[in-house]
Design an enzyme around this catalytic site. Structure first.
Site, mmCIF file in Angstrom:
data_model
loop_
_atom_site.group_PDB
_atom_site.id
_atom_site.type_symbol
_atom_site.label_atom_id
_atom_site.label_comp_id
_atom_site.label_asym_id
_atom_site.label_seq_id
_atom_site.Cartn_x
_atom_site.Cartn_y
_atom_site.Cartn_z
ATOM 1 N N PHE A 122 0.861 -1.184 0.000
ATOM 2 C CA PHE A 122 0.000 0.000 0.000
ATOM 3 C C PHE A 122 0.894 1.229 0.000
ATOM 4 C CE2 PHE A 122 -4.588 0.918 1.224
ATOM 5 C CZ PHE A 122 -5.122 -0.111 0.469
ATOM 6 N N GLN A 235 -8.004 14.410 4.345
ATOM 7 C CA GLN A 235 -7.435 13.597 3.259
ATOM 8 C C GLN A 235 -8.394 13.490 2.075
ATOM 9 O OE1 GLN A 235 -6.633 9.101 3.646
ATOM 10 N NE2 GLN A 235 -4.622 10.045 3.522
ATOM 11 N N HIS A 237 -8.786 11.365 -0.992
ATOM 12 C CA HIS A 237 -8.280 10.112 -1.554
ATOM 13 C C HIS A 237 -8.151 10.317 -3.057
ATOM 14 C CE1 HIS A 237 -7.998 5.880 -2.597
ATOM 15 N NE2 HIS A 237 -7.970 5.551 -1.315
ATOM 16 N N LEU A 251 -15.635 5.389 -3.322
ATOM 17 C CA LEU A 251 -14.212 5.042 -3.295
ATOM 18 C C LEU A 251 -13.821 3.928 -4.257
ATOM 19 C CD1 LEU A 251 -11.748 5.984 -1.512
ATOM 20 C CD2 LEU A 251 -11.932 3.743 -0.458
ATOM 21 N N GLU A 254 -7.454 1.773 -2.716
ATOM 22 C CA GLU A 254 -6.029 1.848 -3.037
ATOM 23 C C GLU A 254 -5.468 0.455 -3.339
ATOM 24 O OE1 GLU A 254 -3.913 4.414 -0.363
ATOM 25 O OE2 GLU A 254 -2.007 3.443 -0.768
ATOM 26 N N ARG A 285 -1.058 9.292 -0.498
ATOM 27 C CA ARG A 285 -2.323 9.724 -1.089
ATOM 28 C C ARG A 285 -2.344 11.209 -1.440
ATOM 29 N NH1 ARG A 285 -6.590 6.292 2.641
ATOM 30 N NH2 ARG A 285 -6.105 4.308 1.653
ATOM 31 N N HIS A 350 -12.138 11.993 1.882
ATOM 32 C CA HIS A 350 -12.159 10.620 2.373
ATOM 33 C C HIS A 350 -11.993 10.480 3.881
ATOM 34 C CE1 HIS A 350 -11.648 6.332 2.201
ATOM 35 N NE2 HIS A 350 -10.412 6.383 2.657
ATOM 36 N N ARG A 385 -2.581 10.534 6.448
ATOM 37 C CA ARG A 385 -2.671 9.145 6.917
ATOM 38 C C ARG A 385 -2.253 8.187 5.821
ATOM 39 N NH1 ARG A 385 -6.571 4.868 6.522
ATOM 40 N NH2 ARG A 385 -8.007 6.191 5.353
HETATM 41 C C1 LIG Z 1 -14.999 3.329 1.370
HETATM 42 C C2 LIG Z 1 -13.965 3.377 2.442
HETATM 43 C C3 LIG Z 1 -12.907 2.468 2.423
HETATM 44 C C4 LIG Z 1 -11.921 2.501 3.417
HETATM 45 N N1 LIG Z 1 -10.907 1.576 3.404
HETATM 46 C C5 LIG Z 1 -10.000 1.570 4.418
HETATM 47 C C6 LIG Z 1 -8.981 0.559 4.498
HETATM 48 O O1 LIG Z 1 -8.917 -0.341 3.671
HETATM 49 N N2 LIG Z 1 -8.095 0.607 5.512
HETATM 50 C C7 LIG Z 1 -8.137 1.577 6.470
HETATM 51 O O2 LIG Z 1 -7.302 1.562 7.363
HETATM 52 N N3 LIG Z 1 -9.102 2.533 6.427
HETATM 53 C C8 LIG Z 1 -10.031 2.546 5.450
HETATM 54 N N4 LIG Z 1 -11.013 3.497 5.425
HETATM 55 C C9 LIG Z 1 -11.118 4.427 6.548
HETATM 56 C C10 LIG Z 1 -11.752 3.702 7.723
HETATM 57 O O3 LIG Z 1 -12.718 2.789 7.265
HETATM 58 C C11 LIG Z 1 -12.433 4.676 8.677
HETATM 59 O O4 LIG Z 1 -11.550 5.703 8.990
HETATM 60 C C12 LIG Z 1 -12.786 3.939 9.955
HETATM 61 O O5 LIG Z 1 -13.583 2.823 9.670
HETATM 62 C C13 LIG Z 1 -13.493 4.828 10.956
HETATM 63 O O6 LIG Z 1 -13.852 4.002 12.035
HETATM 64 P P1 LIG Z 1 -14.472 4.597 13.364
HETATM 65 O O7 LIG Z 1 -14.688 3.453 14.283
HETATM 66 O O8 LIG Z 1 -13.659 5.741 13.829
HETATM 67 O O9 LIG Z 1 -15.874 5.196 12.902
HETATM 68 P P2 LIG Z 1 -16.983 4.616 11.902
HETATM 69 O O10 LIG Z 1 -16.727 3.250 11.440
HETATM 70 O O11 LIG Z 1 -17.102 5.704 10.900
HETATM 71 O O12 LIG Z 1 -18.259 4.564 12.820
HETATM 72 C C14 LIG Z 1 -18.830 5.717 13.378
HETATM 73 C C15 LIG Z 1 -20.025 5.316 14.215
HETATM 74 O O13 LIG Z 1 -20.502 6.480 14.890
HETATM 75 C C16 LIG Z 1 -21.909 6.539 14.772
HETATM 76 N N5 LIG Z 1 -22.330 7.925 14.928
HETATM 77 C C17 LIG Z 1 -21.905 9.028 14.259
HETATM 78 N N6 LIG Z 1 -22.521 10.119 14.743
HETATM 79 C C18 LIG Z 1 -23.347 9.697 15.731
HETATM 80 C C19 LIG Z 1 -24.258 10.343 16.610
HETATM 81 N N7 LIG Z 1 -24.460 11.654 16.576
HETATM 82 N N8 LIG Z 1 -24.969 9.597 17.493
HETATM 83 C C20 LIG Z 1 -24.802 8.235 17.544
HETATM 84 N N9 LIG Z 1 -23.942 7.585 16.755
HETATM 85 C C21 LIG Z 1 -23.233 8.309 15.864
HETATM 86 C C22 LIG Z 1 -22.196 5.933 13.415
HETATM 87 O O14 LIG Z 1 -23.545 5.523 13.316
HETATM 88 C C23 LIG Z 1 -21.205 4.763 13.427
HETATM 89 O O15 LIG Z 1 -21.751 3.679 14.140
HETATM 90 C C24 LIG Z 1 -11.998 3.477 4.437
HETATM 91 C C25 LIG Z 1 -13.057 4.391 4.456
HETATM 92 C C26 LIG Z 1 -14.042 4.343 3.478
HETATM 93 C C27 LIG Z 1 -15.161 5.345 3.510
#
Ligand SMILES: Cc1cc2nc3c(=O)[nH]c(=O)nc-3n(C[C@H](O)[C@H](O)[C@H](O)COP(=O)(O)OP(=O)(O)OC[C@H]3O[C@@H](n4cnc5c(N)ncnc54)[C@H](O)[C@@H]3O)c2cc1C
Length: 571
Positions: A122, A235, A237, A251, A254, A285, A350, A385
């Site tokens: 990556f 970021q 992407h 998306l 990558e 990125r 992203h 990142r």
């Molecule tokens: C398409 C895509 C592909 C990706 N691929 C990768 C990858 O391969 N490798 C990598 O390292 N990263 C990747 N990323 C980035 C990574 O997925 C995210 O940064 C990461 O999953 C964020 O995780 P989190 O637990 O912080 O929050 P999230 O998984 O975003 O979860 C947030 C949670 O908070 C809740 N929430 C938000 N606001 C409120 C509120 N007001 N009240 C109650 N609940 C709320 C939501 O409902 C959800 O349950 C990718 C991102 C995307 C969009």
């Protein structure tokens, strides 16, 4: 204003059920805490489930020379040394253990021929480091964490949106929210709260983020007195879909480049040779996003203003096996067979490197009892990142946040809920229904996205940023006067009316910090200050609330211990 509400009490309340929230919940449960997990949509539907490429961890299964030191060095270099070095060290050291743990809990990764977890290349990672399950790694991660957490016994509140954090004096006391299904209000009383609400991508028009990512956690924490850090680092992407218009921004992982995908412009020129001849498509990125943007802007873009990304030189069966989601995504959404021809791609908003300022060891904010982890928290990634470092961040710092929140809760009596705060939160939620006139929240959101896309985008300058801040000021007035029609049952307009408040707060913080940082570094590119500035390499931008005003200050980055400096300096 008073209205009936239900109350639930927990030692630890976790807001967000993505990887960070679920991992925090598992750890807090393991400490014997009573844990509640709240999420704005269905359990299992968080952004984490969308993660495709993999989890970065120096397991050395494929490249035996890899170790935590190289991962630490790559992360710091990728972040242009603005990272919290202690977080980067903990992250690099603990990621392999967290991935092994995930495997023990039932995650089924792709395998090497000798049965170890397979790792892929990556951008910005020296070695093949991303543990993956095809291009559906996030799904496997969420499935595993969810099974484990549900089995251990947390209470889940799905389709429940938190709109305010409650305080008992200086300390956190819980949170206020509403059930999206029936519109009724709910109060959580909790000794400690973990914010794990993910990012802010919905502030831009072209984005890979889904509707939930409106920066709620950062704005809630800011309102409760927590500091935000490095908000200028957003970021973009390099590879989102550009065509057809309805799917713009979705998306393109990558992993396509990790598996050998090649970028060309409309002249058939492999242009990364001009931007990063050494790393080419696997450059970081920020570099690849600016390269594609520049090619299109200078007239060498594709028909729809992007670049071509081609993996069709690989055998079709290999592409379908390693990139099944991409194969289906392009077939179904764009009528393109990626085993036969190129995809059209362009930059898409992203990920948020900035966020809530936390302590490295404990994930604690400056508000007693308030913790943050995952994309909502700042520090680990610095100015940019590396791909794969988010999923490992969720596991490492989600665990630490859950542990610290449980320990904190263990030492305290239950807080007191202040009815005045609940009444104020109730009034704020009902206001959009009570106005006899007012704009649609959708119009205000669309204009906010346009302003952020045009004035606070990939390339920035003082004039645009000031214009963006002026527009945001107008949008603040418009946003506080929106009107919502219909009932309180599953009303997305009502949800958006509330989301606008978070969007305005985080957007203003991003624009303000971007105007302040007079240099270009990582994801922050100032046309009027195109170079690094040594002075800025030692400073983080901090944003805090001062009454109704957003106050910006600088925090010096502490010196790294000599053993870490040596690692950084090694080739
Ligand atoms: C398409 C895509 C592909 C990706 N691929 C990768 C990858 O391969 N490798 C990598 O390292 N990263 C990747 N990323 C980035 C990574 O997925 C995210 O940064 C990461 O999953 C964020 O995780 P989190 O637990 O912080 O929050 P999230 O998984 O975003 O979860 C947030 C949670 O908070 C809740 N929430 C938000 N606001 C409120 C509120 N007001 N009240 C109650 N609940 C709320 C939501 O409902 C959800 O349950 C990718 C991102 C995307 C969009």
């Amino acid at each position: 204003m008073t209205e009936k509400y239900e109350t639930h009490e927990h030692d630890v309340l976790i807001i967000g059920a993505g990887g960070a929230g679920l991992r925090a919940a598992i750890e807090a449960l393991g400490q014997g805490a009573n844990v509640g997990v709240v999420c704005k949509s269905l359990l299992g539907k968080a952004h984490t489930v969308m993660a495709e490429g993999g989890i970065a961890a120096a397991m050395a299964n494929v490249d035996q020379s890899d170790d935590w030191r190289t991962h630490f060095r790559d992360t710091m270099r990728g972040g242009k040394f603005l990272n919290n070095w202690r977080m980067a060290q903990i992250h690099a050291q603990e990621s392999p253990e967290r991935v092994r743990e995930l495997e023990q809990w039932g995650a089924l990764f792709d395998r090497t021929s000798d049965g170890n977890i397979l790792q892929r290349a990556f951008g910005g990672h020296t070695f093949k480091r991303l543990c993956h399950v095809g291009d559906r790694t996030g799904l496997e991660m969420i499935r595993t964490l969810q099974d484990r957490g549900v089995h251990m016994g947390f209470d889940v509140y799905m389709e429940c949106a938190i709109t305010r954090l409650l305080k008992d004096g200086e300390r956190i006391a819980g949170a206020f929210g509403y059930w999206r299904e029936n519109g009724r209000f709910i109060v959580f009383k909790a000794k400690s709260v973990v914010i794990a609400t993910g990012g802010i991508g919905k502030a831009w028009r072209i984005t890979s983020n889904s509707w939930e990512y409106t920066g709620d956690g950062m704005a809630l924490a800011y309102d409760a007195g927590a500091e935000l850090m490095d908000m200028e680092f957003v970021q973009f992407h390099p590879t989102g879909m550009v065509w057809p218009p309805g799917v713009q921004g979705i998306l393109v992982t990558e992993a396509v480049r990790g598996e050998g995908g090649i970028l060309t412009n409309n002249d058939g020129d492999r242009f990364m040779q001009r931007y990063d001849p050494e790393k080419m498509e696997l450059s970081t990125r920020d570099v690849v996003a600016r390269a594609i943007y520049t090619e299109a802007k200078e007239g060498r873009g594709t028909e729809h203003g992007g670049a071509y990304l081609d993996i069709s030189h690989k055998p079709a069966e290999y592409v379908k096996k390693k990139l099944p989601s991409m194969y289906h995504q392009f077939r179904e959404l764009a009528d393109v067979d990626i085993t036969k021809g190129p995809m059209e791609v362009g930059p898409t908003c992203h990920y948020m490197m900035g966020g809530i300022r936390v302590e490295a060891e404990t994930a604690q904010t400056n508000v007693p009892g308030l913790f943050a982890a995952g994309e909502a928290a700042a520090g680990l990634h610095g100015a940019n990142r590396l791909g794969g470092n988010s999923l490992s961040d969720l596991l490492v710092f989600g665990r630490r946040a859950g542990l610290s929140a449980a320990e904190y809760a263990n030492s305290l009596a239950a807080p007191v809920i202040d009815e005045a705060q609940v009444n104020d939160a109730t009034r704020e939620m009902l206001e959009p229904f009570e106005r006899s006139s007012g704009e649609s929240p959708y119009d205000v959101h669309s204009d906010l996205q346009e302003a952020m896309q045009n004035y606070v985008g990939i390339f920035r300058n003082e004039e645009d940023l000031k214009r963006g801040l002026d527009e945001l000021e107008t949008l603040k007035q418009r946003g506080s006067n929106v009107r919502v029609e219909g009932s309180r049952l599953f009303n997305p307009g009502w949800q958006l009316a509330r989301d606008l408040k978070s969007l305005r707060t985080v957007s203003e913080a991003v624009a303000l910090a971007a105007l302040e940082r007079k240099e270009s570094r990582g994801a922050h590119s100032r046309i009027d200050y195109p170079d690094y500035d040594e002075q800025w390499s030692k400073l983080n931008n901090i944003i805090a609330r001062d009454g109704d005003t957003m106050k910006l200050s600088h925090a010096p980055i502490t010196d790294m211990p000599s053993e870490l400096k040596q690692i950084i300096e090694q080739e």
